[in-house]
Design a protein around this motif. Structure first.
Motif, PDB file in Angstrom:
ATOM      1  N   ASN A   1      -0.218  -0.536  -6.787  1.00  0.00           N
ATOM      2  CA  ASN A   1      -0.697  -0.032  -5.194  1.00  0.00           C
ATOM      3  C   ASN A   1      -1.928   0.764  -5.353  1.00  0.00           C
ATOM      4  O   ASN A   1      -2.752   0.706  -7.066  1.00  0.00           O
ATOM      5  CB  ASN A   1       0.656   0.822  -5.643  1.00  0.00           C
ATOM      6  N   GLU A   2      -2.415   1.243  -4.320  1.00  0.00           N
ATOM      7  CA  GLU A   2      -3.540   1.919  -3.963  1.00  0.00           C
ATOM      8  C   GLU A   2      -3.090   3.371  -3.897  1.00  0.00           C
ATOM      9  O   GLU A   2      -2.179   3.649  -3.406  1.00  0.00           O
ATOM     10  CB  GLU A   2      -4.592   1.765  -3.534  1.00  0.00           C
TER      11      GLU A   2
ATOM     12  N   LEU B   1      -9.016  -6.835  -7.705  1.00  0.00           N
ATOM     13  CA  LEU B   1      -9.578  -6.215  -7.534  1.00  0.00           C
ATOM     14  C   LEU B   1     -11.539  -7.106  -6.481  1.00  0.00           C
ATOM     15  O   LEU B   1     -11.732  -6.508  -6.587  1.00  0.00           O
ATOM     16  CB  LEU B   1     -10.887  -5.381  -8.391  1.00  0.00           C
TER      17      LEU B   1
ATOM     18  N   GLU C   1       0.974  -1.637  -0.210  1.00  0.00           N
ATOM     19  CA  GLU C   1       0.050   0.442  -0.128  1.00  0.00           C
ATOM     20  C   GLU C   1       0.916   0.840   0.154  1.00  0.00           C
ATOM     21  O   GLU C   1       1.997   1.216   0.240  1.00  0.00           O
ATOM     22  CB  GLU C   1      -1.089   0.228   1.360  1.00  0.00           C
TER      23      GLU C   1
ATOM     24  N   ASN D   1      -9.512   2.423 -10.570  1.00  0.00           N
ATOM     25  CA  ASN D   1      -9.270   3.668  -9.378  1.00  0.00           C
ATOM     26  C   ASN D   1      -9.980   4.812 -10.743  1.00  0.00           C
ATOM     27  O   ASN D   1      -9.537   5.294 -11.310  1.00  0.00           O
ATOM     28  CB  ASN D   1      -7.887   4.718  -8.899  1.00  0.00           C
TER      29      ASN D   1
ATOM     30  N   LEU E   1      -8.000   2.777  -3.213  1.00  0.00           N
ATOM     31  CA  LEU E   1      -8.385   2.985  -4.271  1.00  0.00           C
ATOM     32  C   LEU E   1      -7.087   3.016  -5.269  1.00  0.00           C
ATOM     33  O   LEU E   1      -6.628   2.826  -6.040  1.00  0.00           O
ATOM     34  CB  LEU E   1      -9.449   3.971  -4.773  1.00  0.00           C
ATOM     35  N   PRO E   2      -6.957   0.563  -4.970  1.00  0.00           N
ATOM     36  CA  PRO E   2      -6.361  -0.012  -6.150  1.00  0.00           C
ATOM     37  C   PRO E   2      -6.859   1.422  -7.979  1.00  0.00           C
ATOM     38  O   PRO E   2      -7.298   1.044  -7.892  1.00  0.00           O
ATOM     39  CB  PRO E   2      -6.389  -0.488  -6.565  1.00  0.00           C
ATOM     40  N   CYS E   3      -5.123   1.365  -8.103  1.00  0.00           N
ATOM     41  CA  CYS E   3      -5.182   2.289  -9.096  1.00  0.00           C
ATOM     42  C   CYS E   3      -6.060   1.905 -10.711  1.00  0.00           C
ATOM     43  O   CYS E   3      -6.205   2.426 -11.830  1.00  0.00           O
ATOM     44  CB  CYS E   3      -3.206   2.410  -9.965  1.00  0.00           C
TER      45      CYS E   3
END
Length: 763
Positions: A280-281, A318, A248, A290, A285-287
């Protein structure tokens, strides 16, 4: 058997999408209107490992596999194929069975003809290849890694090298280049630090622009020797907690915009065809899911109309928040992902549309972006590979030039370097002295025997006649094996100078265990860097420190050369050795570049693209921290061992007072020594009045200058709106009026002591 969702075959007359004279947008719309839902979903899937699509035949040719047949049957075609020519320890492809320079185009043509024949509408596939520092394929030119490129501070040279890499890729039938460029090295414990251009957003932005210009060229249609670039990774992957891969991040919006987005924005302005969403987020929110990042920022605010690809298996991750992979695929598509990578989630997009989880219009927009890229590449008009000859010597020349430019002299207080004529016996020691395998970095294909030059061989070849160059390995690269110490000590004691070649390695071997996305899970015996190889500390193997102690204790003048993919903490080299330089991972011809610098045949020209810490306990040490009064430790110096931008020459330079003419910064630079040399004029801003808390310094312009002994030259650098802007309180980039200090120097540390000129910025 025919698919139930097929539409009737088109009439015999050639449809508009087949006509090269028809505008590109019309061709895309016409083809999209003819496609079934199943065919559309197929265009958004990139499922296979490319090396599973073929095998060698007894006569030395290639045949296609059942795995490829099954994949093209699934969606009546193929959207994209990853890594058809990839060769490395993960893929298991080597010179015994993989495609080389002489037959890669034929393999690509064989696969493409099958894909087109299997597609009802004759839609070709994109062949997507890794090009991290040259095409990751057998016989591909291996360039220095990105961190070494950052050390050159030379975008023009890198642009030429990137152009060559694109030409090699296209000559072999590849289409799309995956290139790391957007990650910013904020924690060198991260194993992928070698894939970063450095710690600074401005330096990374200029090199990203050069990459895009070099690989893609100009115009909407790609030339036969140019390749669309997928810029990795968007965004903030260099700031994960603890330097741990895919962990993270704790990025606030301001840090993201000020540090981690400028390179991406520069690449997109330069015309980048695609970006890859990071693992990463950002703010939870994970990219890859996102929407605020991929659609709100990237597409709506920045106006990006290119392709967004997911990183390997990122969509399926996800499911941890969506509950299942069908919903994961829908979330990623809605967020802005256009093309998957090995995921199952995107294979269920038809179900997601039918269930109302995502609209078909969103699906159509993604398919249109994939098709547009294929039209821009000319694949519908010439789907088979069209090899364009690439001179074999060009890649080596460019790789060697980059290697020479990246070698950075950090410490040389007594002038031991360059090696003088009185030195008749040289001991070349250390685990890196006689190998090329550890010069190459991660994501490197197997090399043919004899490729490259070791430091030892280069010194023996280039040293003046009569020089006795002796060798002893001394110790192991990792661990505490010191059995070679006595021989190394004896060799050093009998010589006039010892060259101690130490460092780390990203060399993977077939016994390395890998995750499904190719990251190292269990390490090869000597692997200390690379994807999946994050470190808690920054020390070399303990035996290397023992070798350094023992050799310097002989009293023989000692030069330490560090070969590395991250800045290892070796303060002992400063305390005990007479000179220190770093070559990063300079590529197969890096040994030649190092030897040339040691002998004074080439002037050291590199400058640090990131700060070198004293230890892992001192992190972070990047120069552009917030401008606060709290910066010390009670038990030691909080500053770096060597600062960002630092690098010495075999001559000296004097910088005159900084002058301002409007927004143009001028400074007179004089070579005050007896040898020619290159310095990098670095322009830093220090903001005096801002709506947000400022950083201590910000690099905003630089220029390399080569000067003969005694030569003086006026260097002028213009600070436009991009250089003077900041991220305001509303996270919008803007120029704020008010006083700004302009500091011109040869490093960030020197800039702190430079006499500033004050620019009154007016909007």
């Amino acid at each position: 058997m025919p698919s139930q969702d097929r539409t009737p075959a088109p009439p015999s007359a050639s449809p508009p999408y087949r006509d090269p004279a028809v505008p590109l947008a019309t061709r895309v719309a016409d083809l999209l209107a003819r496609m079934t839902l199943r065919e559309k979903v197929g265009q958004l899937n990139q499922r296979m490992y490319g090396w599973d699509a073929y095998r060698r035949t007894r006569d030395g040719g290639f045949e296609l596999t059942e795995a490829l047949y099954a994949e093209t049957e699934r969606f009546e075609g193929l959207g994209a194929l990853y890594g058809l020519m990839r060769a490395d320890a993960w893929s298991g492809v080597d010179h015994g069975g993989g495609p080389g320079a002489e037959d890669s185009a034929a393999l690509a043509d064989l696969v493409q003809r099958h894909v087109v024949e299997r597609s009802r509408l004759g839609i070709p596939a994109l062949f997507v290849e890794e090009v991290p520092h040259g095409h990751l394929a057998l016989d591909g030119t291996v360039l220095p890694v990105n961190l070494a490129v950052g050390a050159t501070w030379d975008p023009a040279l890198y642009e030429r090298a990137a152009a060559h890499a694109a030409a090699e890729l296209r000559a072999r039938g590849g289409h799309v280049a995956l290139v790391s460029a957007l990650d910013i090295a904020r924690d060198p414990r991260w194993g992928r630090t070698e894939e970063c251009f450095g710690e600074d957003p401005h330096l990374a932005a200029r090199l990203t622009e050069a990459l895009v210009r070099g690989m893609q060229g100009e115009g909407d249609v790609f030339a036969a020797d140019k390749a669309p670039v997928v810029l990795k990774h968007f965004a903030g992957q260099g700031a994960t907690v603890g330097g741990r891969n895919s962990a993270e991040s704790e990025l606030g919006p301001r840090e993201l915009h000020e540090i981690h987005l400028p390179a991406a924005r520069a690449g997109i302005r330069a015309g980048a065809a695609a970006v890859m969403a990071a693992y990463n987020e950002v703010d939870g929110l994970p990219c890859s899911g996102n929407r605020a990042l991929l659609t709100g920022l990237l597409r709506e605010r920045w106006g990006f109309d290119g392709l967004v690809m997911a990183d390997g298996l990122a969509i399926d991750r996800l499911a941890r928040v969506t509950g299942d992979k069908v919903c994961a695929g829908a979330v990623a598509l809605h967020a802005g992902i256009d093309l998957s990578l090995w995921d199952e989630g995107f294979t269920h997009l038809a179900e997601a549309v039918e269930r109302g989880l995502v609209g078909e219009a969103v699906l159509d927009a993604a398919v249109a972006r994939v098709l547009r890229l294929k039209f821009r590449l000319g694949l519908f008009d010439q789907p088979s590979a069209r090899p364009v000859p690439v001179p074999g010597h060009t890649g080596r020349a460019l790789g060697t030039a980059l290697a020479r430019a990246c070698v950075t002299l950090l410490h040389n207080p007594a002038g031991v370097l360059p090696i003088g004529p009185s030195v008749r016996r040289v001991a070349v020691l250390g685990p890196h002295a006689a190998t090329t395998a550890h010069l190459l970095g991660d994501y490197t294909a197997p090399q043919r025997p004899g490729t490259g030059t070791t430091v030892l061989d280069a010194l023996r070849r280039l040293a003046p006649p009569g020089t006795d160059v002796r060798h002893a390995r001394g110790c192991a690269l990792t661990g505490d094996d010191r059995t070679g110490l006595p021989e190394a000590v004896a060799t050093a004691a009998a010589c006039d100078l010892a060259v101690l070649v130490l460092g780390g390695s990203s060399a993977r071997t077939p016994d390395t265990e890998f995750d499904a996305n190719g990251a190292a899970r269990t390490l090869a015996p000597e692997m200390t860097c690379g994807e999946g190889v994050d470190l808690a500390g920054l020390r070399l193997g303990e035996a290397q420190y023992a070798l350094l102690d023992a050799v310097t204790a002989t009293g023989t003048p000692t030069v330490v050369v560090l070969v590395q993919g991250r800045p290892h903490a070796v303060p002992e080299a400063v305390d005990r050795a007479d000179a220190l330089l770093t070559a990063w991972y300079p590529g197969p011809w890096g040994g030649e570049a190092v030897a040339e610098v040691l002998l004074g045949l080439t002037e050291p020209a590199g400058r640090l693209p990131l700060s070198v810490p004293r230890s892992a306990a001192h992190l972070p040490v990047y120069y552009n921290h917030k401008d606060t009064e709290y910066g010390s430790y009670a038990d030691g110096d909080a500053g770096p061992l060597f600062s960002f931008g630092h690098g010495l020459s075999y001559t000296t330079f004097a910088y005159g007072p900084t002058r301002l003419t409007g927004h143009t910064v001028e400074v007179d630079v004089t070579n005050t020594g007896t040898r020619p040399g290159r310095t990098v004029v670095q322009v830093y801003l220090r903001r005096l009045r801002t709506p947000v808390w400022p950083r201590s310094l910000e690099l905003r312009a630089f220029q390399g200058v080569e000067l003969a002994p005694g030569e003086c030259r006026t260097v002028a650098l213009c600070l436009g709106a991009d250089q003077l802007s900041l991220v305001g309180a509303d996270l919008e980039t803007t120029v704020v009026p008010g006083p700004v200090e302009i500091r011109v120097a040869g490093s960030a540390r020197e800039a702190l002591d430079a006499v500033p000129a004050v620019l009154d910025v007016r909007v």
